[in-house]
Structure formats: C-alpha cells, structure tokens
Design a protein around this motif. Sequence first.
Motif, PDB file in Angstrom:
ATOM      1  N   ASP A  32       0.549  -1.159   0.374  1.00  5.09           N
ATOM      2  CA  ASP A  32       0.143   0.111  -0.158  1.00  5.09           C
ATOM      3  C   ASP A  32       1.322   0.814   0.092  1.00  5.09           C
ATOM      4  N   THR A  33       1.630   1.344   1.254  1.00 10.22           N
ATOM      5  CA  THR A  33       2.910   3.056   0.413  1.00 10.22           C
ATOM      6  C   THR A  33       4.532   2.270   0.361  1.00 10.22           C
ATOM      7  N   GLN A  34       4.339   3.467  -0.380  1.00 10.89           N
ATOM      8  CA  GLN A  34       6.264   3.435  -1.142  1.00 10.89           C
ATOM      9  C   GLN A  34       6.973   2.681  -0.351  1.00 10.89           C
ATOM     10  N   ALA A  35       6.899   2.861   0.866  1.00  6.52           N
ATOM     11  CA  ALA A  35       8.166   2.848   1.888  1.00  6.52           C
ATOM     12  C   ALA A  35       7.788   1.483   2.021  1.00  6.52           C
ATOM     13  N   ALA A  36       6.219   0.538   2.359  1.00  6.78           N
ATOM     14  CA  ALA A  36       6.521  -0.708   2.820  1.00  6.78           C
ATOM     15  C   ALA A  36       6.717  -1.354   1.784  1.00  6.78           C
TER      16      ALA A  36
END
Length: 82
Positions: A32-36
């Motif tokens: 879902d997130t760029q960091a993940a």
Amino acid sequence: MSNSNNRHVVPNPKGGWDVKAPGASRASAHRDTQAAAEQRAKEIVGNLGGGEVRIHGRDGRIRDSDAVAPGNDPNPPRDTRH
C-alpha cells in the motif's frame, strides 16, 4: 552492469506500489505504501544475494537507489546434501 537480483519500486496505476524485477511484466510484490514496498524490495534483493533497489517517484522517474548487501534467508533451502 545488469543484475537479475535488482528490483524497482514503482507506482501501481490502480494504487499502491509494486516491486518489479527489471523487464518483468508482473510485480514480485505489492504494498500500500512506498516505504513498505521499498522494505520488501530490500528483503527480496538481500535474500537473492544482494543488488540494487531503485525507488521511483509517482512520475516514474528514479529518485533514489540503494545497494543491498547479501542477507540471511530466514527460510534457507532444506537440502543438506554436499
């Protein structure tokens, strides 16, 4: 130098972020997130023996690149033959 262990973190047109091998049509992972997605890409590359993780911005252009050293696979192969 091209390395098949490299991964790219790219925006998914339907939302979220994909982890893709260079030239691959399908994603290795989706988050879902760029960091993940970046974290998962680094895990994949480390388990494959190290390489580069290239992080793309929403515009598709590479905005960062990280070298990843070989990691310890938490699930190594069970083959113990020598």
